[in-house]
Design an enzyme around this catalytic site. Structure first.
Site, PDB file in Angstrom:
ATOM      1  N   THR A 130      45.461  31.481  45.736  1.00  0.00           N
ATOM      2  CA  THR A 130      46.332  32.319  44.902  1.00  0.00           C
ATOM      3  C   THR A 130      47.128  33.228  45.844  1.00  0.00           C
ATOM      4  OG1 THR A 130      44.416  33.781  44.514  1.00  0.00           O
ATOM      5  CG2 THR A 130      44.964  32.183  42.792  1.00  0.00           C
ATOM      6  N   LYS A 188      38.167  30.141  48.357  1.00  0.00           N
ATOM      7  CA  LYS A 188      39.364  30.948  48.144  1.00  0.00           C
ATOM      8  C   LYS A 188      38.913  32.290  47.586  1.00  0.00           C
ATOM      9  CE  LYS A 188      41.401  31.852  44.827  1.00  0.00           C
ATOM     10  NZ  LYS A 188      41.413  33.110  43.967  1.00  0.00           N
ATOM     11  N   THR A 194      30.729  33.941  43.836  1.00  0.00           N
ATOM     12  CA  THR A 194      31.841  34.226  44.736  1.00  0.00           C
ATOM     13  C   THR A 194      33.114  33.969  43.974  1.00  0.00           C
ATOM     14  OG1 THR A 194      32.830  33.733  46.852  1.00  0.00           O
ATOM     15  CG2 THR A 194      31.816  31.895  45.703  1.00  0.00           C
ATOM     16  N   GLU A 213      43.723  40.319  50.097  1.00  0.00           N
ATOM     17  CA  GLU A 213      45.018  40.958  49.843  1.00  0.00           C
ATOM     18  C   GLU A 213      45.165  42.232  50.669  1.00  0.00           C
ATOM     19  OE1 GLU A 213      45.418  39.383  45.244  1.00  0.00           O
ATOM     20  OE2 GLU A 213      44.746  41.430  45.648  1.00  0.00           O
TER      21      GLU A 213
END
Length: 409
Positions: free
Chosen positions: A159, A185, A196, A282
């Site tokens: 993503t 991911k 997770t 992020e």
């Protein structure tokens, strides 16, 4: 992202990622679920034999449809593979979203002529929107599964990750060589508990259901459940382990040398993927590793370590290179772990800043310099037992705020 090393905790790294173990194929396509046109739909499949399968899932009370479906199917067993998409979490979408997930599975099963009940499904992305099923069905029609599709699988589940995360190793047992592969991911909403974001692990070893379940849960606890990017747990977290036995090399349930070696290999793959999830999180510019030792038990050590890695004040100090180790003490005190503040030791990198509860004389510039390194190590000794645990987290940057203030715009 980091490429896997040539050797991982003593095991030889091999190409292929999650498809490196014998008998697995996979691939991914761009179905148009993501506006970017990137790969967003894929699958992993055991070609000839069903798998011993086990999984851990999110404990968020709001769960994606895929989580409820997969939990039931894992319990019923056996499992042949998983089909997945990125860009849409299919969460909080009601009965229609549940039916969409089942239709997703059914279309895949028909295309590849496998029993529908042996396929799992996983969806990740924006919450609150139904899957665009016309695009899903068209994507499945164009999907091809091959032995060489590991890289596509790794990229198809992303993503806002900085890049793909995949690794595979060979494990030489007394009766032959087996292989363990993995892909993961996760970039935001990373603070799992018995789960997770997405982590798919495969092996061609022959394992019993009981052994696979026990060893995988232990591996998840020591890896994926020991990381944090932002303190928020996703609604779709899934960690899946598939063992198809294609190597014809078995691992006994007993605590013998082969079982310990296999466990070491599985733990190594899970730990590497977990750290890479943090590294690709992020806005993350630094990976923080916190090792808590001298705890009365492993759970207390892990709880203390995770509290430190998830503290926003610790994260921001490290991001800015501020040598404010007092924030580590603060987070430790808020962890809920019972300890004597007058007995603890704290180190930043190899610099002792607290010994037996007393601050030391040290160079602040050295602590600040370590906080500005790509990999930051913090050591805490409670000096109240023999247990040790390690947790990983990332710093908190302005980029994280920018990404999550514009996620849908």
């Amino acid at each position: 992202m980091h490429e896997p090393p040539a050797e991982l905790e003593g095991f030889r790294v091999i190409p292929g990622g999650v498809l490196a173990p014998y008998g697995f194929v996979g691939g991914a396509v761009s179905a148009g679920i993501k506006p970017s046109g990137d790969l967003d739909l894929g699958a992993i499949l055991s070609t000839r034999t069903p798998c011993v399968a086990t999984a851990t899932f999110t404990t968020n009370r709001v769960r994606g449809a895929s989580v409820d479906i997969d939990r039931d199917r894992i319990e019923a067993g056996p499992i042949r593979g998983v089909v997945f998409n990125s860009g849409n979490a299919n969460t909080y979408t009601g009965d229609g979203g549940y039916d969409d997930a089942l239709a997703f599975i059914d279309a895949f099963a028909q295309k590849f002529d496998v029993p529908e009940a042996e396929i799992l499904v996983a969806s990740t992305g924006v919450i609150g929107f139904r899957l665009p099923m016309a695009k899903v069905f068209a994507g499945i029609e164009s999907l091809q599964l091959t032995r060489g599709g590991g890289d596509a699988v790794a990229r198809g589940m992303l993503t806002t990750d900085a890049g793909p995360k995949a690794v595979a190793i060979e494990v030489p047992l007394s009766t032959g060589v087996i292989h363990i592969g993995g892909v993961a991911k996760g970039a935001g909403m990373v603070h799992p508990n018995m789960a997770t974001m997405f982590a798919f692990l495969t092996t061609d070893a022959e394992l019993s259901d009981a052994y696979a379940c026990g060893i995988f849960r232990s591996a998840v606890a020591a890896s994926f459940n020991s990381i944090s990017v932002d303190g928020d747990q996703s609604t779709s977290d899934t960690a899946l382990f598939l063992a198809n036995g294609e190597s014809r090399v078995g691992v006994a349930d007993s605590d013998d040398g082969d079982a310990r070696l296999f466990a070491s290999g599985l733990f190594a793959v899970c730990r590497w993927l977990a750290r890479e999830i943090v590294r690709g999180g992020e806005g993350v510019t630094r990976v923080i590793e916190v090792k808590v030792s001298g705890a009365p038990d492993v759970e207390a050590a892990r709880q203390a370590a995770r509290k430190i890695t998830s503290s926003n004040l610790v994260k921001t100090a490290i991001h800015g290179g501020d040598p404010n180790w007092g924030r580590v003490v603060m987070a430790l005190g808020n962890s809920g772990v019972d300890f004597d503040p007058e007995r603890i030791d704290i180190s930043i990198g190899d610099i002792p800043v607290v010994v037996s509860g007393e601050p030391t004389e040290y160079e602040e510039v050295s602590v600040a310099a370590h906080f500005l390194e790509t990999d930051v190590q913090i050591g805490v000794a409670l000096n109240d037992g023999e247990a040790t645990a390690t947790a990983w987290g990332g710093d908190l940057s302005a980029e994280y705020v920018a990404i999550n203030s514009e996620y849908m715009t």
